[in-house]
Design a protein around this motif. Sequence first.
Motif, PDB file in Angstrom:
ATOM      1  N   VAL A  53       0.865  -1.176   0.000  1.00 27.75           N
ATOM      2  CA  VAL A  53       0.000   0.000   0.000  1.00 27.75           C
ATOM      3  C   VAL A  53       0.902   1.227   0.000  1.00 27.75           C
ATOM      4  CG1 VAL A  53      -1.761   1.320   1.245  1.00 27.75           C
ATOM      5  CG2 VAL A  53      -1.810  -1.174   1.290  1.00 27.75           C
ATOM      6  N   ALA A  54       0.626   2.189  -0.876  1.00 26.49           N
ATOM      7  CA  ALA A  54       1.436   3.403  -0.941  1.00 26.49           C
ATOM      8  C   ALA A  54       0.532   4.595  -1.221  1.00 26.49           C
ATOM      9  CB  ALA A  54       2.506   3.276  -2.039  1.00 26.49           C
ATOM     10  N   LEU A  55       0.896   5.724  -0.638  1.00 33.72           N
ATOM     11  CA  LEU A  55       0.164   6.958  -0.918  1.00 33.72           C
ATOM     12  C   LEU A  55       0.422   7.405  -2.342  1.00 33.72           C
ATOM     13  CD1 LEU A  55       0.641   9.297   2.189  1.00 33.72           C
ATOM     14  CD2 LEU A  55      -1.538   8.713   1.131  1.00 33.72           C
ATOM     15  N   THR A  56      -0.593   7.866  -3.034  1.00 32.86           N
ATOM     16  CA  THR A  56      -0.396   8.516  -4.321  1.00 32.86           C
ATOM     17  C   THR A  56       0.077   9.943  -4.075  1.00 32.86           C
ATOM     18  OG1 THR A  56      -2.654   9.356  -4.400  1.00 32.86           O
ATOM     19  CG2 THR A  56      -2.274   7.149  -5.324  1.00 32.86           C
ATOM     20  N   ALA A  57       0.499  10.622  -5.109  1.00 35.08           N
ATOM     21  CA  ALA A  57       0.913  12.019  -4.974  1.00 35.08           C
ATOM     22  C   ALA A  57      -0.271  12.873  -4.510  1.00 35.08           C
ATOM     23  CB  ALA A  57       1.461  12.532  -6.306  1.00 35.08           C
ATOM     24  N   ASP A  58      -1.460  12.582  -5.099  1.00 33.36           N
ATOM     25  CA  ASP A  58      -2.652  13.328  -4.652  1.00 33.36           C
ATOM     26  C   ASP A  58      -2.967  13.030  -3.197  1.00 33.36           C
ATOM     27  OD1 ASP A  58      -4.385  12.894  -7.841  1.00 33.36           O
ATOM     28  OD2 ASP A  58      -2.931  14.408  -7.181  1.00 33.36           O
ATOM     29  N   GLY A  59      -2.811  11.769  -2.815  1.00 30.79           N
ATOM     30  CA  GLY A  59      -3.081  11.377  -1.439  1.00 30.79           C
ATOM     31  C   GLY A  59      -2.154  12.079  -0.467  1.00 30.79           C
ATOM     32  N   ALA A  60      -0.862  12.201  -0.844  1.00 33.72           N
ATOM     33  CA  ALA A  60       0.102  12.858   0.032  1.00 33.72           C
ATOM     34  C   ALA A  60      -0.251  14.327   0.220  1.00 33.72           C
ATOM     35  CB  ALA A  60       1.507  12.716  -0.548  1.00 33.72           C
ATOM     36  N   GLU A  61      -0.723  14.985  -0.846  1.00 31.01           N
ATOM     37  CA  GLU A  61      -1.092  16.392  -0.749  1.00 31.01           C
ATOM     38  C   GLU A  61      -2.334  16.571   0.140  1.00 31.01           C
ATOM     39  OE1 GLU A  61      -2.358  20.117  -3.683  1.00 31.01           O
ATOM     40  OE2 GLU A  61      -1.446  18.297  -4.538  1.00 31.01           O
ATOM     41  N   LEU A  62      -3.304  15.684  -0.035  1.00 31.45           N
ATOM     42  CA  LEU A  62      -4.521  15.782   0.764  1.00 31.45           C
ATOM     43  C   LEU A  62      -4.294  15.383   2.220  1.00 31.45           C
ATOM     44  CD1 LEU A  62      -7.176  14.441  -1.746  1.00 31.45           C
ATOM     45  CD2 LEU A  62      -6.842  16.793  -1.002  1.00 31.45           C
ATOM     46  N   LEU A  63      -3.299  14.527   2.458  1.00 33.76           N
ATOM     47  CA  LEU A  63      -3.027  14.100   3.826  1.00 33.76           C
ATOM     48  C   LEU A  63      -2.649  15.290   4.703  1.00 33.76           C
ATOM     49  CD1 LEU A  63      -2.649  11.825   5.905  1.00 33.76           C
ATOM     50  CD2 LEU A  63      -0.277  11.617   5.084  1.00 33.76           C
ATOM     51  N   GLU A  64      -1.867  16.228   4.153  1.00 30.61           N
ATOM     52  CA  GLU A  64      -1.478  17.404   4.926  1.00 30.61           C
ATOM     53  C   GLU A  64      -2.707  18.230   5.310  1.00 30.61           C
ATOM     54  OE1 GLU A  64       1.351  21.391   4.453  1.00 30.61           O
ATOM     55  OE2 GLU A  64       1.393  19.803   2.940  1.00 30.61           O
ATOM     56  N   ARG A  65      -3.628  18.407   4.349  1.00 33.80           N
ATOM     57  CA  ARG A  65      -4.857  19.168   4.636  1.00 33.80           C
ATOM     58  C   ARG A  65      -5.733  18.422   5.646  1.00 33.80           C
ATOM     59  NH1 ARG A  65      -1.961  22.141   2.743  1.00 33.80           N
ATOM     60  NH2 ARG A  65      -2.128  23.347   0.798  1.00 33.80           N
ATOM     61  N   ALA A  66      -5.791  17.103   5.510  1.00 35.33           N
ATOM     62  CA  ALA A  66      -6.589  16.312   6.450  1.00 35.33           C
ATOM     63  C   ALA A  66      -6.039  16.447   7.865  1.00 35.33           C
ATOM     64  CB  ALA A  66      -6.606  14.850   6.027  1.00 35.33           C
ATOM     65  N   GLY A  67      -4.706  16.478   7.985  1.00 37.79           N
ATOM     66  CA  GLY A  67      -4.090  16.650   9.297  1.00 37.79           C
ATOM     67  C   GLY A  67      -4.467  17.982   9.935  1.00 37.79           C
TER      68      GLY A  67
END
Length: 300
Positions: free
Chosen positions: A55-69
Amino acid sequence: MELRSLRHFSALAETLNYRVAAERLHLTQPALTRSIAALERELGVQLFDRDKRHVALTADGAELLERAGEVLAGADRLAATADAIRAGRRDEVRVALYGVALAELTHPVIEAFCERYPRATIRVHEADFHQGLAPLMAGECDVALLCLSVDLPGLIRVPIFTEPVSLALWKGHPLASAAAVDMSEVYDQPWVTPNPTDGLWVGGRHGDHDAPAVGSHARSILDMSSKIAYQHMVGVTPLSAARMFPYPGVESVAPKEALDSVAVVAYPRTGHSPAAPAFAEVARRVARRATGVPYAELAR
Protein backbone atom coordinates in the motif's frame (compact mmCIF):
# COMPACT_ATOMS: atom_id res chain seq x y z
CA MET A 1 -17.46 14.46 4.64
CA GLU A 2 -17.08 12.99 8.09
CA LEU A 3 -14.13 13.44 10.43
CA ARG A 4 -14.24 9.69 10.97
CA SER A 5 -13.33 9.12 7.31
CA LEU A 6 -10.38 11.50 7.59
CA ARG A 7 -9.15 9.65 10.68
CA HIS A 8 -9.32 6.37 8.77
CA PHE A 9 -7.36 7.96 5.90
CA SER A 10 -4.74 9.35 8.31
CA ALA A 11 -4.26 6.02 10.11
CA LEU A 12 -3.80 4.08 6.89
CA ALA A 13 -1.42 6.70 5.51
CA GLU A 14 0.69 6.40 8.66
CA THR A 15 0.82 2.60 8.75
CA LEU A 16 0.43 1.75 5.05
CA ASN A 17 -1.06 -1.52 6.26
CA TYR A 18 -4.82 -2.20 6.29
CA ARG A 19 -4.59 -4.79 9.05
CA VAL A 20 -2.52 -2.64 11.40
CA ALA A 21 -4.60 0.49 10.71
CA ALA A 22 -7.86 -1.42 11.25
CA GLU A 23 -6.64 -2.74 14.60
CA ARG A 24 -5.60 0.74 15.69
CA LEU A 25 -9.02 2.08 14.72
CA HIS A 26 -10.87 -0.87 16.29
CA LEU A 27 -12.40 -1.73 12.92
CA THR A 28 -12.52 -4.85 10.81
CA GLN A 29 -10.26 -4.77 7.78
CA PRO A 30 -13.20 -4.92 5.31
CA ALA A 31 -14.85 -1.97 7.09
CA LEU A 32 -11.70 0.11 6.72
CA THR A 33 -11.43 -0.87 3.05
CA ARG A 34 -15.01 0.28 2.43
CA SER A 35 -14.40 3.56 4.31
CA ILE A 36 -11.32 4.44 2.24
CA ALA A 37 -13.07 3.53 -1.01
CA ALA A 38 -16.05 5.71 -0.06
CA LEU A 39 -13.76 8.65 0.75
CA GLU A 40 -12.00 8.31 -2.58
CA ARG A 41 -15.35 8.34 -4.38
CA GLU A 42 -16.47 11.40 -2.43
CA LEU A 43 -13.26 13.30 -3.16
CA GLY A 44 -12.92 12.03 -6.72
CA VAL A 45 -9.24 11.31 -6.04
CA GLN A 46 -7.29 8.06 -5.66
CA LEU A 47 -5.52 8.25 -2.32
CA PHE A 48 -3.57 4.97 -2.34
CA ASP A 49 -1.89 2.66 -4.79
CA ARG A 50 -2.38 -0.87 -3.55
CA ASP A 51 -1.93 -4.43 -4.61
CA LYS A 52 -2.04 -7.69 -2.67
CA ARG A 53 1.31 -7.00 -0.99
CA HIS A 54 1.84 -3.23 -0.83
CA VAL A 55 0.00 0.00 0.00
CA ALA A 56 1.44 3.40 -0.94
CA LEU A 57 0.16 6.96 -0.92
CA THR A 58 -0.40 8.52 -4.32
CA ALA A 59 0.91 12.02 -4.97
CA ASP A 60 -2.65 13.33 -4.65
CA GLY A 61 -3.08 11.38 -1.44
CA ALA A 62 0.10 12.86 0.03
CA GLU A 63 -1.09 16.39 -0.75
CA LEU A 64 -4.52 15.78 0.76
CA LEU A 65 -3.03 14.10 3.83
CA GLU A 66 -1.48 17.40 4.93
CA ARG A 67 -4.86 19.17 4.64
CA ALA A 68 -6.59 16.31 6.45
CA GLY A 69 -4.09 16.65 9.30
CA GLU A 70 -4.92 20.35 9.63
CA VAL A 71 -8.64 19.61 9.74
CA LEU A 72 -8.23 16.88 12.36
CA ALA A 73 -5.96 19.05 14.49
CA GLY A 74 -8.53 21.84 14.35
CA ALA A 75 -11.30 19.44 15.36
CA ASP A 76 -9.21 18.23 18.31
CA ARG A 77 -8.63 21.82 19.45
CA LEU A 78 -12.35 22.51 19.18
CA ALA A 79 -13.16 19.44 21.29
CA ALA A 80 -10.57 20.44 23.89
CA THR A 81 -12.06 23.95 24.11
CA ALA A 82 -15.55 22.50 24.56
CA ASP A 83 -14.26 20.23 27.33
CA ALA A 84 -12.76 23.25 29.08
CA ILE A 85 -16.02 25.17 28.81
CA ARG A 86 -18.00 22.27 30.25
CA ALA A 87 -15.50 21.85 33.08
CA GLY A 88 -15.74 25.54 33.90
CA ARG A 89 -19.52 25.47 33.94
CA ARG A 90 -19.56 22.68 36.45
CA ASP A 91 -18.06 25.13 38.93
CA GLU A 92 -20.17 28.10 37.85
CA VAL A 93 -23.54 28.94 39.41
CA ARG A 94 -25.64 31.51 37.58
CA VAL A 95 -28.07 33.33 39.87
CA ALA A 96 -30.89 35.52 38.57
CA LEU A 97 -32.28 38.20 40.90
CA TYR A 98 -35.90 39.13 40.27
CA GLY A 99 -36.91 42.38 41.97
CA VAL A 100 -36.05 42.32 45.66
CA ALA A 101 -34.89 38.66 45.36
CA LEU A 102 -34.47 37.47 48.98
CA ALA A 103 -34.44 41.03 50.31
CA GLU A 104 -31.76 41.59 52.97
CA LEU A 105 -30.93 37.88 52.91
CA THR A 106 -29.75 37.96 49.30
CA HIS A 107 -26.15 38.85 50.08
CA PRO A 108 -25.76 36.63 53.19
CA VAL A 109 -27.13 33.65 51.26
CA ILE A 110 -24.78 34.12 48.30
CA GLU A 111 -21.86 34.72 50.67
CA ALA A 112 -22.69 31.57 52.67
CA PHE A 113 -22.90 29.51 49.49
CA CYS A 114 -19.46 30.72 48.41
CA GLU A 115 -18.03 29.80 51.81
CA ARG A 116 -19.67 26.37 51.71
CA TYR A 117 -18.54 25.70 48.13
CA PRO A 118 -15.28 27.63 47.64
CA ARG A 119 -14.65 26.15 44.18
CA ALA A 120 -17.89 27.61 42.85
CA THR A 121 -17.90 30.82 40.84
CA ILE A 122 -21.07 32.84 41.32
CA ARG A 123 -22.45 34.86 38.40
CA VAL A 124 -25.25 37.17 39.50
CA HIS A 125 -27.45 39.26 37.23
CA GLU A 126 -30.68 41.22 37.49
CA ALA A 127 -33.51 39.49 35.66
CA ASP A 128 -35.86 41.25 33.26
CA PHE A 129 -39.48 40.92 34.45
CA HIS A 130 -40.63 40.94 30.81
CA GLN A 131 -38.87 37.63 30.17
CA GLY A 132 -40.60 35.98 33.10
CA LEU A 133 -39.08 32.65 34.08
CA ALA A 134 -38.30 31.60 30.51
CA PRO A 135 -34.49 32.08 30.92
CA LEU A 136 -34.54 29.86 34.02
CA MET A 137 -36.53 27.11 32.30
CA ALA A 138 -34.27 27.36 29.23
CA GLY A 139 -31.13 26.78 31.33
CA GLU A 140 -29.74 30.29 30.90
CA CYS A 141 -29.42 30.54 34.67
CA ASP A 142 -29.25 27.89 37.39
CA VAL A 143 -31.35 29.39 40.17
CA ALA A 144 -33.70 32.34 40.52
CA LEU A 145 -34.34 34.36 43.66
CA LEU A 146 -37.76 35.98 43.52
CA CYS A 147 -41.17 36.53 45.04
CA LEU A 148 -43.47 33.75 43.87
CA SER A 149 -46.59 32.90 45.79
CA VAL A 150 -47.89 30.01 43.67
CA ASP A 151 -46.55 26.70 42.39
CA LEU A 152 -45.82 26.51 38.67
CA PRO A 153 -45.54 23.39 36.48
CA GLY A 154 -41.98 22.26 35.86
CA LEU A 155 -40.56 24.41 38.63
CA ILE A 156 -39.25 23.56 42.08
CA ARG A 157 -40.10 26.42 44.42
CA VAL A 158 -38.31 26.41 47.79
CA PRO A 159 -39.94 29.00 50.08
CA ILE A 160 -37.52 30.87 52.32
CA PHE A 161 -39.76 33.40 54.09
CA THR A 162 -43.01 35.29 53.73
CA GLU A 163 -43.45 39.02 54.26
CA PRO A 164 -46.33 41.47 53.94
CA VAL A 165 -46.85 43.50 50.81
CA SER A 166 -47.50 47.20 50.67
CA LEU A 167 -49.52 49.31 48.27
CA ALA A 168 -47.33 51.71 46.31
CA LEU A 169 -48.88 55.07 45.42
CA TRP A 170 -47.46 58.23 43.90
CA LYS A 171 -46.77 61.18 46.18
CA GLY A 172 -49.76 63.43 46.04
CA HIS A 173 -52.25 60.58 45.66
CA PRO A 174 -55.30 61.31 47.85
CA LEU A 175 -54.71 58.09 49.80
CA ALA A 176 -50.91 58.35 50.09
CA SER A 177 -51.11 59.58 53.70
CA ALA A 178 -53.75 57.07 54.82
CA ALA A 179 -52.92 54.60 57.58
CA ALA A 180 -54.33 51.75 55.48
CA VAL A 181 -56.10 51.48 52.14
CA ASP A 182 -58.72 49.08 50.83
CA MET A 183 -57.42 47.73 47.51
CA SER A 184 -60.81 48.22 45.91
CA GLU A 185 -60.44 51.97 46.40
CA VAL A 186 -57.74 52.07 43.70
CA TYR A 187 -59.08 49.39 41.38
CA ASP A 188 -60.27 52.06 38.94
CA GLN A 189 -56.71 53.32 38.44
CA PRO A 190 -54.08 51.77 36.13
CA TRP A 191 -51.82 49.24 37.82
CA VAL A 192 -48.19 48.46 37.06
CA THR A 193 -46.99 44.91 37.69
CA PRO A 194 -44.27 42.50 36.73
CA ASN A 195 -45.44 40.14 34.01
CA PRO A 196 -47.71 38.39 36.54
CA THR A 197 -47.66 34.69 37.35
CA ASP A 198 -50.19 35.00 40.16
CA GLY A 199 -52.74 37.43 41.50
CA LEU A 200 -50.50 39.02 44.12
CA TRP A 201 -49.35 41.76 41.75
CA VAL A 202 -52.87 43.01 41.04
CA GLY A 203 -53.98 43.35 44.62
CA GLY A 204 -54.65 39.67 45.12
CA ARG A 205 -57.54 39.68 42.63
CA HIS A 206 -56.30 38.17 39.38
CA GLY A 207 -58.99 36.95 37.00
CA ASP A 208 -61.95 38.27 39.02
CA HIS A 209 -64.54 40.39 37.25
CA ASP A 210 -63.69 43.31 39.53
CA ALA A 211 -59.92 42.94 39.26
CA PRO A 212 -57.99 46.13 38.51
CA ALA A 213 -56.83 46.90 34.99
CA VAL A 214 -53.12 46.44 34.35
CA GLY A 215 -51.79 49.54 32.63
CA SER A 216 -48.19 48.43 32.24
CA HIS A 217 -45.76 45.61 32.97
CA ALA A 218 -42.48 46.80 34.44
CA ARG A 219 -39.06 45.41 33.63
CA SER A 220 -37.64 45.99 37.11
CA ILE A 221 -38.37 47.47 40.52
CA LEU A 222 -36.90 50.78 39.32
CA ASP A 223 -39.11 50.74 36.24
CA MET A 224 -42.11 49.94 38.40
CA SER A 225 -41.34 52.81 40.80
CA SER A 226 -40.87 55.34 38.00
CA LYS A 227 -44.22 54.42 36.44
CA ILE A 228 -45.91 54.85 39.82
CA ALA A 229 -44.21 58.19 40.46
CA TYR A 230 -44.54 59.79 37.03
CA GLN A 231 -47.34 57.98 35.21
CA HIS A 232 -49.53 57.87 38.31
CA MET A 233 -50.04 54.12 38.36
CA VAL A 234 -50.44 52.00 41.47
CA GLY A 235 -49.00 48.64 42.43
CA VAL A 236 -48.06 46.28 45.21
CA THR A 237 -44.54 45.40 46.26
CA PRO A 238 -43.01 43.30 49.04
CA LEU A 239 -42.54 45.38 52.16
CA SER A 240 -38.78 45.03 51.79
CA ALA A 241 -38.87 46.93 48.48
CA ALA A 242 -39.56 50.21 50.26
CA ARG A 243 -36.48 49.66 52.44
CA MET A 244 -34.15 48.42 49.74
CA PHE A 245 -35.31 50.56 46.81
CA PRO A 246 -36.77 53.81 48.21
CA TYR A 247 -37.99 56.09 45.45
CA PRO A 248 -38.57 59.82 46.04
CA GLY A 249 -41.91 59.93 44.24
CA VAL A 250 -43.46 56.80 45.76
CA GLU A 251 -45.29 56.29 49.06
CA SER A 252 -45.89 52.86 50.60
CA VAL A 253 -49.21 52.34 52.36
CA ALA A 254 -50.44 49.27 54.20
CA PRO A 255 -53.37 47.45 52.56
CA LYS A 256 -56.39 46.68 54.72
CA GLU A 257 -56.52 43.22 53.18
CA ALA A 258 -53.55 41.22 54.48
CA LEU A 259 -51.42 39.93 51.61
CA ASP A 260 -48.15 38.04 51.86
CA SER A 261 -45.30 37.75 49.39
CA VAL A 262 -43.29 34.51 49.41
CA ALA A 263 -39.55 34.80 48.78
CA VAL A 264 -38.25 31.64 47.14
CA VAL A 265 -35.31 29.93 45.52
CA ALA A 266 -36.56 28.42 42.27
CA TYR A 267 -35.04 26.07 39.70
CA PRO A 268 -36.29 23.69 36.97
CA ARG A 269 -37.78 20.40 38.15
CA THR A 270 -35.86 18.40 35.54
CA GLY A 271 -32.41 18.92 34.06
CA HIS A 272 -31.37 21.38 36.73
CA SER A 273 -27.82 22.09 37.84
CA PRO A 274 -26.61 20.01 40.81
CA ALA A 275 -25.81 23.33 42.47
CA ALA A 276 -29.47 24.43 42.49
CA PRO A 277 -30.79 22.29 45.40
CA ALA A 278 -27.55 22.93 47.30
CA PHE A 279 -28.11 26.67 46.90
CA ALA A 280 -31.69 26.35 48.16
CA GLU A 281 -30.54 24.39 51.21
CA VAL A 282 -27.93 27.04 52.05
CA ALA A 283 -30.63 29.72 51.76
CA ARG A 284 -32.87 27.86 54.20
CA ARG A 285 -30.02 27.42 56.68
CA VAL A 286 -29.13 31.13 56.55
CA ALA A 287 -32.78 32.06 57.05
CA ARG A 288 -33.14 29.70 60.02
CA ARG A 289 -30.18 31.28 61.81
CA ALA A 290 -31.69 34.77 61.60
CA THR A 291 -33.98 36.11 58.95
CA GLY A 292 -32.50 39.60 58.89
CA VAL A 293 -35.70 40.66 57.13
CA PRO A 294 -38.02 42.79 59.32
CA TYR A 295 -41.63 41.57 59.53
CA ALA A 296 -40.75 38.33 57.72
CA GLU A 297 -41.85 34.88 58.80
CA LEU A 298 -39.78 31.83 57.98
CA ALA A 299 -41.29 29.33 55.61
CA ARG A 300 -41.88 25.93 57.19
